[in-house]
Structures are given as structure tokens and as C-alpha cells.
Design a protein around this motif. Structure first.
Motif, PDB file in Angstrom:
ATOM      1  N   LEU A 119       0.871  -1.167   0.000  1.00  0.00           N
ATOM      2  CA  LEU A 119       0.000   0.000   0.000  1.00  0.00           C
ATOM      3  C   LEU A 119       0.908   1.217   0.000  1.00  0.00           C
ATOM      4  O   LEU A 119       1.665   1.441   0.949  1.00  0.00           O
ATOM      5  N   PHE A 120       0.850   2.010  -1.071  1.00  0.00           N
ATOM      6  CA  PHE A 120       1.691   3.190  -1.184  1.00  0.00           C
ATOM      7  C   PHE A 120       0.875   4.426  -0.866  1.00  0.00           C
ATOM      8  O   PHE A 120      -0.144   4.700  -1.508  1.00  0.00           O
ATOM      9  N   GLY A 121       1.315   5.194   0.152  1.00  0.00           N
ATOM     10  CA  GLY A 121       0.690   6.456   0.498  1.00  0.00           C
ATOM     11  C   GLY A 121       1.598   7.612   0.153  1.00  0.00           C
ATOM     12  O   GLY A 121       2.698   7.427  -0.373  1.00  0.00           O
ATOM     13  N   GLU A 122       1.168   8.797   0.487  1.00  0.00           N
ATOM     14  CA  GLU A 122       1.943   9.992   0.158  1.00  0.00           C
ATOM     15  C   GLU A 122       3.290   9.998   0.861  1.00  0.00           C
ATOM     16  O   GLU A 122       4.310  10.365   0.280  1.00  0.00           O
ATOM     17  N   SER A 123       3.324   9.574   2.129  1.00  0.00           N
ATOM     18  CA  SER A 123       4.581   9.568   2.883  1.00  0.00           C
ATOM     19  C   SER A 123       4.812   8.245   3.607  1.00  0.00           C
ATOM     20  O   SER A 123       5.726   8.132   4.409  1.00  0.00           O
ATOM     21  N   THR A 124       3.983   7.245   3.311  1.00  0.00           N
ATOM     22  CA  THR A 124       4.061   5.967   4.013  1.00  0.00           C
ATOM     23  C   THR A 124       3.861   4.824   3.027  1.00  0.00           C
ATOM     24  O   THR A 124       3.037   4.929   2.119  1.00  0.00           O
ATOM     25  N   ARG A 125       4.631   3.761   3.190  1.00  0.00           N
ATOM     26  CA  ARG A 125       4.358   2.552   2.425  1.00  0.00           C
ATOM     27  C   ARG A 125       4.207   1.399   3.404  1.00  0.00           C
ATOM     28  O   ARG A 125       4.918   1.306   4.401  1.00  0.00           O
ATOM     29  N   VAL A 126       3.287   0.505   3.121  1.00  0.00           N
ATOM     30  CA  VAL A 126       2.964  -0.584   4.022  1.00  0.00           C
ATOM     31  C   VAL A 126       3.077  -1.899   3.264  1.00  0.00           C
ATOM     32  O   VAL A 126       2.426  -2.080   2.227  1.00  0.00           O
ATOM     33  N   GLY A 127       3.905  -2.815   3.748  1.00  0.00           N
ATOM     34  CA  GLY A 127       4.030  -4.125   3.132  1.00  0.00           C
ATOM     35  C   GLY A 127       2.915  -5.054   3.591  1.00  0.00           C
ATOM     36  O   GLY A 127       2.565  -5.090   4.762  1.00  0.00           O
ATOM     37  N   LEU A 128       2.368  -5.805   2.653  1.00  0.00           N
ATOM     38  CA  LEU A 128       1.314  -6.782   2.931  1.00  0.00           C
ATOM     39  C   LEU A 128       1.849  -8.172   2.593  1.00  0.00           C
ATOM     40  O   LEU A 128       2.465  -8.369   1.538  1.00  0.00           O
ATOM     41  N   PHE A 129       1.595  -9.123   3.480  1.00  0.00           N
ATOM     42  CA  PHE A 129       2.184 -10.440   3.351  1.00  0.00           C
ATOM     43  C   PHE A 129       1.113 -11.496   3.082  1.00  0.00           C
ATOM     44  O   PHE A 129      -0.073 -11.292   3.371  1.00  0.00           O
ATOM     45  N   THR A 130       1.524 -12.622   2.524  1.00  0.00           N
ATOM     46  CA  THR A 130       0.596 -13.720   2.271  1.00  0.00           C
ATOM     47  C   THR A 130      -0.062 -14.139   3.584  1.00  0.00           C
ATOM     48  O   THR A 130       0.606 -14.297   4.602  1.00  0.00           O
TER      49      THR A 130
END
Length: 226
Positions: A119-130
Motif C-alpha cells: 500500500l503506497f501512500g503519500e509519505s508511508t508505504r505498508v508491506g502486505l504479506f501472504t
């Protein structure tokens, strides 16, 4: 595992830090960073290694790391001594310096898996796992430290067949492409996901050979989703 240095005792299993004067307080991430530096001593730990351990799959600014280092130094360094147990290795990261007396058996190595999506945000990215990903704020979820995120905000499940998202009764709601969720919803590449007022773009992870291009998305928009 316990570590003794100077007048400080760190108990990794009990997650406690104390000195001759009594208990010392560290926040959760500051404690995790201290343990990482103690485990790696006397070698330097790079900033990328620290980010991978403390914020797996989440993009944070360097100031967040600097704040943790300052917190540790204020807790364990002797006031007025002019020296620190935490050494800054310029251009690399940080290292623990000084004599340490360890006791007990160390825990096994931390296994880091690669995200299946982002998930890419303006100032944050969040990894999502299986598997199941609980998004929120706190120790038991994928931690997104932003004010409109509830403690348990949303669930994203990734398997071989589909990616689904559902709201977990959050205060400010979960949205997909401007539609507020009232039940589970299937996600696909480039969907816009809003957690409260925080806006993200869903991107599937690239193959390992294209890691550099994934990192690039953290700082600029992906033309495929514009």
C-alpha cells in the motif's frame, strides 16, 4: 538473554531495562533497536537492516530512527560523561560499543519474508504479506502511526486466488475507490484504499529481481496507476 554493561542490565526475554537506580523506560521500538544493536555488537548495523527489523514493510523517515537512538542514549548513557554506548557509524548506521557481559541463550534469528503486495501512500508505504494482515496502531498489528487509523482498523487477506479487505469496525471507516466498505471486498492492482483519511494505492509486489523499482515507488507515483 541478558546483557550487562556499566550499571545497566537488559533482559531481552522480560523486555526490561534497569540500572542501579531502578527501572529505565524505553518505548517498544526503542527497546527492539537496543536489542538489535546488542545482538550485532561490535558490528555496525545499517539503517536498512534497522528499518527491516523495526518497520518491516513500512516506509519511515530517518528522523524516526534518530528519535529512537536519542531515546536510548538518554536512558542508558551516564549523564555528563560525554560518551555513549551507541556509536554513530556515519554513512552506514549505528553500533553498540563497550564491554558487555551476556548470559543465557540467544533467541533464534528473525526471519524476514518479502511482502506480496504494497500500500503506497503519500509519505508511508505498508508491506502486505501472504495470509492475514491486520492494519491498525499498536504492537499486535501492522503498525500505521497516523491519527485517523483505529487500533484494529482493517483486515487484508492475501492468498493464491484473491486479495480481500474488510473493515474491523473502525471509527473513521475503510474505503475502496471512494466506496465505504460494509463487508468484505476484493482488491486488485491500483485500487485506491482509504483508511480513515489516509489514502493508499495497492500495488502487487514485483519479482525479487526488480526490488529497486519497488523502492522507487515509495517516493514517486507509479505511472501505471495514474
Amino acid at each position: 538473554m541478558k546483557y550487562a554493561f556499566g550499571n545497566v542490565l537488559v533482559d531481552a526475554d522480560a523486555r526490561s531495562v534497569s540500572s542501579d537506580a531502578g527501572p529505565l523506560h524505553l518505548t517498544r521500538k526503542a527497546f527492539d533497536l537496543l536489542i538489535l544493536l546488542l545482538e550485532s555488537r561490535p558490528n555496525a548495523v545499517s539503517k536498512d537492516q534497522i528499518y527491516g527489523r523495526l518497520w518491516p514493510g513500512v516506509f519511515v523517515t530517518e528522523s524516526s530512527l534518530q528519535t529512537l537512538v536519542r531515546e536510548i542514549r538518554q536512558a542508558i548513557d551516564e549523564p555528563g560523561s560525554g560518551r555513549s554506548w551507541i556509536r554513530t557509524v556515519y554513512g552506514v548506521g549505528y553500533a553498540f560499543t563497550g564491554n558487555v557481559v551476556p548470559s543465557g541463550e540467544p533467541a533464534g534469528p528473525l526471519l524476514v519474508t518479502q511482502p506480496a503486495a504494497w500500500l503506497f501512500g503519500e509519505s508511508t508505504r505498508v508491506g502486505l504479506f501472504t495470509g492475514e494482515n491486520i492494519l491498525g496502531r499498536g504492537a499486535d498489528v501492522i503498525d500505521i502511526e497516523l491519527p485517523t487509523i483505529s487500533r484494529r482498523h482493517a483486515r487484508i487477506v492475501i492468498n493464491d486466488d484473491a486479495i480481500t479487505i474488510e473493515d474491523l469496525g473502525s471509527k473513521n471507516g475503510t474505503w475502496v475507490d471512494d466506496e465505504r466498505l460494509t463487508g468484505p471486498h476484493t482488491l486488485s492492482e491500483c485500487n485506491i484504499v482509504c483508511l480513515g483519511s489516509v489514502r493508499f494505492t495497492l500495488r502487487l509486489a514485483k519479482p525479487p529481481a526488480s526490488t529497486a523499482s519497488v523502492d522507487q515507488h515509495a517516493s514517486e507515483a507509479d505511472p501505471a496507476c495514474t
